[in-house]
Design an enzyme around this catalytic site. Structure first.
Site, PDB file in Angstrom:
ATOM      1  N   ASP A 229       5.521  -5.783  -2.174  1.00  0.00           N
ATOM      2  CA  ASP A 229       4.640  -5.080  -3.105  1.00  0.00           C
ATOM      3  C   ASP A 229       3.496  -5.991  -3.541  1.00  0.00           C
ATOM      4  OD1 ASP A 229       4.210  -2.714  -4.912  1.00  0.00           O
ATOM      5  OD2 ASP A 229       4.499  -4.244  -6.441  1.00  0.00           O
TER       6      ASP A 229
ATOM      7  N   GLU B   6       2.127  -4.945   1.485  1.00  0.00           N
ATOM      8  CA  GLU B   6       1.223  -3.980   0.867  1.00  0.00           C
ATOM      9  C   GLU B   6      -0.033  -4.780   0.502  1.00  0.00           C
ATOM     10  OE1 GLU B   6       0.829  -0.870  -2.889  1.00  0.00           O
ATOM     11  OE2 GLU B   6       1.781  -2.817  -3.157  1.00  0.00           O
TER      12      GLU B   6
END
Length: 536
Positions: free
Chosen positions: A212, A271
């Site tokens: 993330d 990401e």
């Protein structure tokens, strides 16, 4: 379905399905999706033909931001099940030939994490506080934060907290909600802990970790101001002092070495929300991450020149580092394509066409749950909204909940098959008529969006040997058409205009987002339609 060439790892050309665990399938009737629910629905993913499933965070969390505020990186939140449930999911997925990717959230923790709780009761300058980004209050201007950085959810990225025992107040950094304090990656204790976390999940059998906010871990060492308009031009966000800092690349080189030493083609997937193609591609150099999401396709207007330019720039940047993109059209953070492309029948036609375009491109592809059903964004009532953006923006930005509504499995029932009958209401309300989009209804309809996705992924697998080694060659087509060829046996075209356009050089149609048929080598491609074909 892997489009990788023979002998290449699964992640280089695979199709991965994102499961937003809370909204996928509820096994125990509490209105919240859970790991046993995911396990029970894995046959749907196997029938879709995907290679892997990516699970959003299921770790213990106060849920201030949908589980991305992690309080314990090595356990399962009771709302989602137990570690035994996770092990059962892994075993069943592997039995079905599916790999499992889990979320890793390294930029921040929950404010309930033991580390941050210890920091709040520790004095300024202590070892506990050095795990996070704390800065002293300016005695001359105590209400002014250390810099002008803004939270992605609205307001300042700094929160002032009192120090214990009567010491001076300090500010701590939170690029997201105040309940998500940013970790200090310049402190060796932080990367050391995350190396252990990564190895713990790999040893438990996961096939990959999706990182993330992979571009945000390190901040400018001087915490310099970002300046005016810091969040208004997202395509220049690589210039922000809290993104894309040089030390992150050395970190990922270390992680790559560690992960590649583990048998079984494990993958690190970033990401990376950067929109400069060359800077983005640096994250997937041969000794860094295995894969990184390419969000530019998701951000594209419905325009052939824009789409072609975006695809071309991305492929060229990736070619220079010897990698392939991981394309994305939908996610739990974005408005669904059906709505983004205009809504209604027109939005659905465009979403189906975009899916064929994405699945025809070199590289990997990510599908977000419900995308294969053609689900639209749901307009939820104000009182149902849970996204922290809603409150942090003063209730002016509705946030991401509309793409997170529990998906419909059955035509009928109180929750359209999301929960057992008689269960508590789903954590986000499903709209009337939600069963129209259900897996049950679309499975028996050969013209449905689900049937289109199944056919496309199956055909992608069948064509893999012929096209995986080929980049694309652009065709000279109509101005509002994206058309290209890969190898001798595969072509793809998309008409983004509002009128039918001719495409010459088409032999046999392989698949189309709506039924079409060429005549004498020319195909009249209707508006908002994509086609796969054999070139003449």
């Amino acid at each position: 379905m892997t489009e990788s060439a023979p002998g290449e790892p699964w992640w280089r050309g695979g199709v991965c399905y994102q499961v937003y665990v809370r909204s996928f399938a509820d096994s125990d009737g509490d209105g919240i999706g859970d790991l046993p629910g995911v396990t029970a629905r894995l046959p749907h993913l196997a029938s879709l033909g995907v290679d892997a499933v990516w699970l959003t965070p299921f770790y213990p969390s106060p849920m201030a931001d949908g589980g991305y505020d992690v309080a314990d990186h090595r356990n399962v939140d009771p709302a989602f099940g137990t570690l035994a449930d996770f092990d059962a999911l892994i075993a069943e997925a592997h039995k079905l030939g599916l790999r499992v990717v889990c979320d890793l959230v390294p930029n921040h923790t929950s404010d309930r994490h033991p580390w941050f709780r210890a920091a709040l009761v520790a004095p300024p300058g202590s070892a506990a506080r050095r795990r996070y980004v704390f800065r002293p209050v300016d005695d001359h201007d105590p209400d002014r934060p250390p810099n002008d950085w803004r939270s992605a959810f609205g307001g300042s990225a700094w929160r002032r907290v009192p120090s214990p025992h009567g010491g001076p107040d300090e500010w701590y950094l939170h690029l997201f909600s105040p309940e998500q304090p940013d970790l200090n990656w310049d402190n060796p204790e932080v990367p050391a802990e995350f190396r252990k976390i990564i190895r713990w999940w790999l040893d438990r059998g996961v096939d990959g970790l999706r990182i993330d906010m992979a571009h945000a871990l390190f901040k400018h060492p001087d915490l310099v101001d970002a300046g005016p308009g810091q969040h208004t031009d997202f395509r220049r966000n690589h210039l922000m002092p809290f993104f894309d800092q040089t030390p992150v690349h050395e970190l990922y080189r270390q992680w790559r070495t560690m992960v590649d030493a583990v048998p079984g083609e494990r993958a690190l997937i970033g990401e990376v929300c950067l929109f400069d193609a060359d800077r983005h591609a640096r994250y997937v150099r041969p000794d860094e991450l295995h894969q990184a999401f390419t969000f530019e396709l998701l951000e594209c207007d419905w325009s052939a020149p824009t789409l072609q330019n975006t695809i071309g720039r991305t492929l060229e940047a990736y070619r220079r580092v010897g990698a392939r993109p991981a394309w994305v059209l939908n996610s739990h953070d974005a408005t669904r394509t059906v709505t983004r492309y205009g809504g209604g029948e027109r939005g659905l036609r465009r979403a189906r066409a975009a899916a064929l375009l994405m699945l025809a491109l070199p590289g990997a592809a990510y599908i977000y749950q419900g995308e294969e059903l053609g689900l639209p964004q749901v307009d939820l009532p104000d009182e149902a909204l849970r996204d922290p953006i809603w409150e942090r923006s003063g209730r002016t930005v509705r946030g991401r909940d509309g793409s997170r509504v529990p998906i419909p499995w059955a035509v009928d029932g109180d929750t359209n098959g999301f929960s057992p009958e008689g269960a508590a209401p789903p954590w986000l309300p499903q709209p009337d008529g939600w069963g129209t989009w259900s897996v049950q209804r679309q499975t028996v309809n050969l013209a449905s969006t689900l049937s289109l996705y199944r056919a496309a992924i199956r055909m992608r697998r069948e064509l893999a040997r012929d096209i995986a080694a080929h980049e694309l060659t652009w065709w000279d087509a109509a101005p509002d058409m994206v058309a290209f060829q890969r190898g001798d046996e595969f072509g793809c075209a998309l008409n983004t205009s509002d009128r039918t356009a001719p495409l010459t050089g088409v032999g046999r149609v392989l698949l189309a987002s709506v039924p079409v048929q060429p005549a004498d080598g020319t195909l009249l491609l209707p508006p908002d339609v994509a086609v796969w074909f054999v070139p003449t």
